[in-house]
Design an enzyme around this catalytic site. Structure first.
Site, PDB file in Angstrom:
ATOM      1  CE  LYS A 120      -6.290   2.815  -1.946  1.00 57.82           C
ATOM      2  NZ  LYS A 120      -7.316   2.634  -3.019  1.00 57.82           N
ATOM      3  CG  ASN A 143      -1.229   3.544  -2.903  1.00 56.84           C
ATOM      4  OD1 ASN A 143      -0.309   3.001  -3.485  1.00 56.84           O
ATOM      5  ND2 ASN A 143      -2.420   3.722  -3.461  1.00 56.84           N
ATOM      6  CG  HIS A 189      -6.859  -3.697  -7.659  1.00 60.49           C
ATOM      7  ND1 HIS A 189      -6.220  -3.050  -8.691  1.00 60.49           N
ATOM      8  CD2 HIS A 189      -7.077  -2.752  -6.705  1.00 60.49           C
ATOM      9  CE1 HIS A 189      -6.054  -1.775  -8.379  1.00 60.49           C
ATOM     10  NE2 HIS A 189      -6.572  -1.569  -7.188  1.00 60.49           N
TER      11      HIS A 189
END
Length: 428
Positions: A120, A143, A189
């Site tokens: 990303k 981010n 995660h």
């Protein structure tokens, strides 16, 4: 600075005063809100000047707040303050949700949101670069780069390009992206979610927030993403699926390797959705330069290339880096996220030697010792670079692609990549 008139007269609690938290406090104050903020670091607390609508104090009582703004690093499933906010009926949000609220006060614009387990950052930077190549006013944030609220609003016709982690999507309720992108979903995660399905559902929320007629771009190279694409198939002309195959990357020097095939295809789909001409898209792909710490060539010494891929913090992200080079001296390890390197196995034939570092060094030594010709349990990054440099031959690549988080030995992946560069530069 980006602000909303809707914040005036409201009261916000802000937890965390690093870059995004500090920008959030400044934006809320500029928008007329009152803020109570806290950070466990005294230096961050002391960095704020006195303001009649700002209190720096522990967030012991959340009653009466309009929202609690937290950094994406705060684990919503375990942090006591997040639980207290939910119990008090106080929304828990991030700076991305505040940006979404501010959009109606900005000049006419579009937003591209990009998520995925891997790729990303590159895709976000690539879309941003193509837009700049086209002369379109653009900012990137989320981010990546500077906090979005701390940047100056774009003029009319601008495009905000946001890299969005699952954590940021969790903390957002109203971000309606004109173009939303999901690159891939692989296990990551999972300590923050109710298993892999919960993690995938978090990614899918990016599309649930879109209005009808806005464009969804979905990679279909993994089962979870393909399932999300199937769920979006009821859309008519606003779903674009991408499969990274059959694309000629030879003209794009910084976009080599199979992972970048998907990144490039996603960026092309976004640019087309935004009306960018094909020749301009091609020029952007050709002139794009790699992000720091992501397949970044840092030096060539005695015919040996040194590549910094410190941002590869899981095996799925490392696998395409191994595939991109024919003879690799692989520096791998750190704070592991799992007990295997299975995603890398198809490309171990490219590895002539592995150098294991950090907390994972003993386990990775055992995993690799019968699969690659040489495995060196180096322990530290400095030792691994020295050993790899001594063993590599002209034409080889020394690749830092750790497949692990950095927190056992470094502040973050950026500090790890900077240490790699410094160590390479210091070689005799």
């Amino acid at each position: 600075m980006i602000v909303s008139r809707d914040w005036a007269g409201k009261r916000y609690a802000v937890l965390g005063l690093a870059r995004s938290g500090a920008a959030t406090v400044s934006a809320l104050l500029a928008g007329g809100a009152s803020v109570v903020a806290w950070d466990s670091d005294p230096a961050k607390r002391e960095a704020f000047a006195a303001h009649d609508r700002l209190s720096i104090a522990p967030l012991d009582d959340l009653s009466g707040f309009d929202a609690l703004v937290v950094s994406p690093g705060v684990p919503l499933n375990t942090h006591p303050l997040a639980a207290a906010a939910r119990a008090a009926g106080v929304p828990v949000i991030s700076d991305i949700e505040l940006f979404a609220q501010a959009r109606k006060d900005l000049p006419s614009h579009k937003v591209v949101g990009i998520t995925g387990t891997n790729g990303k950052s590159t895709t976000t930077a690539l879309v941003h670069h193509i837009l700049k190549t086209a002369g379109v006013p653009t900012l990137m944030g989320g981010n990546i780069g500077l906090p979005i609220l701390g940047q100056e609003p774009l003029p009319e016709g601008g495009v905000y390009v946001l890299e969005l982690s699952s954590y940021q999507i969790d903390l957002t309720q109203s971000l309606d992206c004109d173009v939303a992108v999901l690159l891939n979903i692989t296990p990551d995660h999972l300590d923050r979610y109710d298993g892999f399905a919960g993690y995938a559902a978090s990614k899918a929320r990016l599309f649930a927030m879109q209005s009808a007629g806005h464009v969804a771009v979905v990679g279909t190279g993994d089962e979870a993403s393909a399932h999300i694409a199937q769920g979006l198939a009821g859309r008519t002309d606003d779903l674009v699926t991408i499969a990274a195959s059959g694309i000629d990357q030879s003209r794009w020097p910084a976009l080599q390797g199979p992972h970048n095939a998907q990144n490039a295809q996603a960026a092309i789909a976004v640019a087309r959705a935004l009306g960018i001409a094909e020749d301009v898209i091609e020029a952007g792909l050709r002139t794009y330069a790699s992000l720091p710490h992501r397949m970044q060539h840092v030096a060539t010494r005695n015919g040996v290339a040194f590549v910094n891929d410190s941002k590869a913090t899981n095996p799925e992200s490392t696998a395409p880096a191994l595939a991109a080079f024919s003879r690799v001296h692989w520096i791998v390890g750190g704070k592991r996220k799992g007990d295997d390197l299975d995603a890398c196995t198809p490309h171990l034939g490219h590895v002539v030697a592995a150098y294991t570092i950090g907390e994972a060094a003993p386990l990775f030594f055992d995993l690799l010792k019968d699969k690659v010709p040489v495995v060196d349990q180096s322990g530290t990054l400095e030792a691994a670079v020295a050993h790899a440099a001594a063993a590599a031959q002209p034409g080889d690549t020394v690749l830092l692609s750790p497949a692990c988080a950095s927190f056992d030995q470094f502040r973050d992946y950026e500090a790890r990549g900077d240490a790699f560069r410094a160590t390479v530069e210091a070689l005799a």
